[in-house]
Write a protein that holds these residues in place. Sequence first.
Motif, short mmCIF file in Angstrom:
data_model
loop_
_atom_site.label_atom_id
_atom_site.label_comp_id
_atom_site.label_asym_id
_atom_site.label_seq_id
_atom_site.Cartn_x
_atom_site.Cartn_y
_atom_site.Cartn_z
N UNK A 8 -19.76 109.84 49.04
CA UNK A 8 -20.19 109.78 50.44
C UNK A 8 -20.21 108.33 50.92
N UNK A 9 -19.64 108.10 52.09
CA UNK A 9 -19.77 106.78 52.73
C UNK A 9 -20.43 107.00 54.08
N UNK A 10 -21.59 106.41 54.25
CA UNK A 10 -22.37 106.56 55.48
C UNK A 10 -22.49 108.05 55.85
N UNK A 11 -22.68 108.88 54.86
CA UNK A 11 -22.88 110.31 55.09
C UNK A 11 -21.61 111.11 55.18
N UNK A 12 -20.46 110.43 55.28
CA UNK A 12 -19.18 111.15 55.38
C UNK A 12 -18.72 111.55 53.98
N UNK A 13 -18.33 112.80 53.84
CA UNK A 13 -17.84 113.27 52.53
C UNK A 13 -16.41 112.79 52.35
N UNK A 29 -9.05 107.31 52.92
CA UNK A 29 -9.75 108.21 53.85
C UNK A 29 -9.89 107.56 55.24
N UNK A 30 -9.18 106.48 55.46
CA UNK A 30 -9.16 105.76 56.75
C UNK A 30 -10.53 105.18 57.10
N UNK A 54 -23.52 98.98 49.76
CA UNK A 54 -24.71 99.31 49.00
C UNK A 54 -24.50 100.65 48.32
N UNK A 55 -24.72 100.67 47.03
CA UNK A 55 -24.69 101.92 46.26
C UNK A 55 -26.09 102.10 45.69
N UNK A 69 -18.64 110.50 40.90
CA UNK A 69 -19.02 111.75 41.56
C UNK A 69 -20.41 111.62 42.19
N UNK A 70 -20.50 111.99 43.46
CA UNK A 70 -21.79 112.02 44.15
C UNK A 70 -22.31 110.67 44.62
N UNK A 71 -21.54 109.62 44.43
CA UNK A 71 -21.97 108.26 44.82
C UNK A 71 -22.33 108.21 46.30
#
Length: 238
Positions: A8-13, A29-30, A54-55, A69-71
């Motif tokens: 997930x990046x900023x909530x986007x799958x 993923x653009x 940030x992770x 997975x799930x990061x």
Amino acid sequence: MNQPVTFFIDGQVIQGQPGQTILEAAQDARVYIPRLCYREGLSNFGACRVCTVLVNDKPVAACTTPITEGMMIENDTERVQNYRKDLIDMLFVEGNHFCMFCEKSGNCELQALAYRFRIPAPKYLFQFPQREIDASHPDIFIDRNRCILCGRCVRASKELDGKNVFQFVGRGTEKRIAVNADQLSDTDAVVTDQAMDACPVGAILKKHIGYTIPVGKRVYDHQPIGADIEDSAVASDT
Ligand code: FES
């Protein structure tokens, strides 16, 4: 076939491929993650930290950190952008960039990041270091005043050109780019080396072609850096 990695990046799958870094999978993923020392086709170096994300609330370099997975990744948020702004600010003040006199203006990735992050002037004090210029080569010159020590020339010379024209010498504030001879003209560098196109700023420039493309018609005069990666709807927000 390898199972895709979902994160997930900023909530986007997002789904990436095993072994990809955060930056590579995001780009597929653009999703644009700012970067300077990263260059496609070169090994990852992790030097500039402009790609910091940030992770789990911890800052990591997106260009060197593999996806898992799930990061949960924070990228385009105020606090992450503030880290990056500080880094960009520091890169400006610890060199002598003078964009208005630089042939790379409009094609410079550091300048383009400052525009993208809306940095009108750095908030830190300029250091005005004394740096050397090497204009010995008939076709290329090095202006260390603008070098940001990203190492792209070092890696491109070694990994793409099969040479070792550039290397780092010194430590800390004395660290600088050197060549594998007394001066550039004594090396086997030629203007067609891929290393000469790897510099993101105006530190390695080709002679005889200055201003062939006029200011105003250069790549970042028309679009923000990263717009080629992002969806057009996102790009228009920048
Ligand atoms: Fe990742 Fe420079 S682009 S550290």
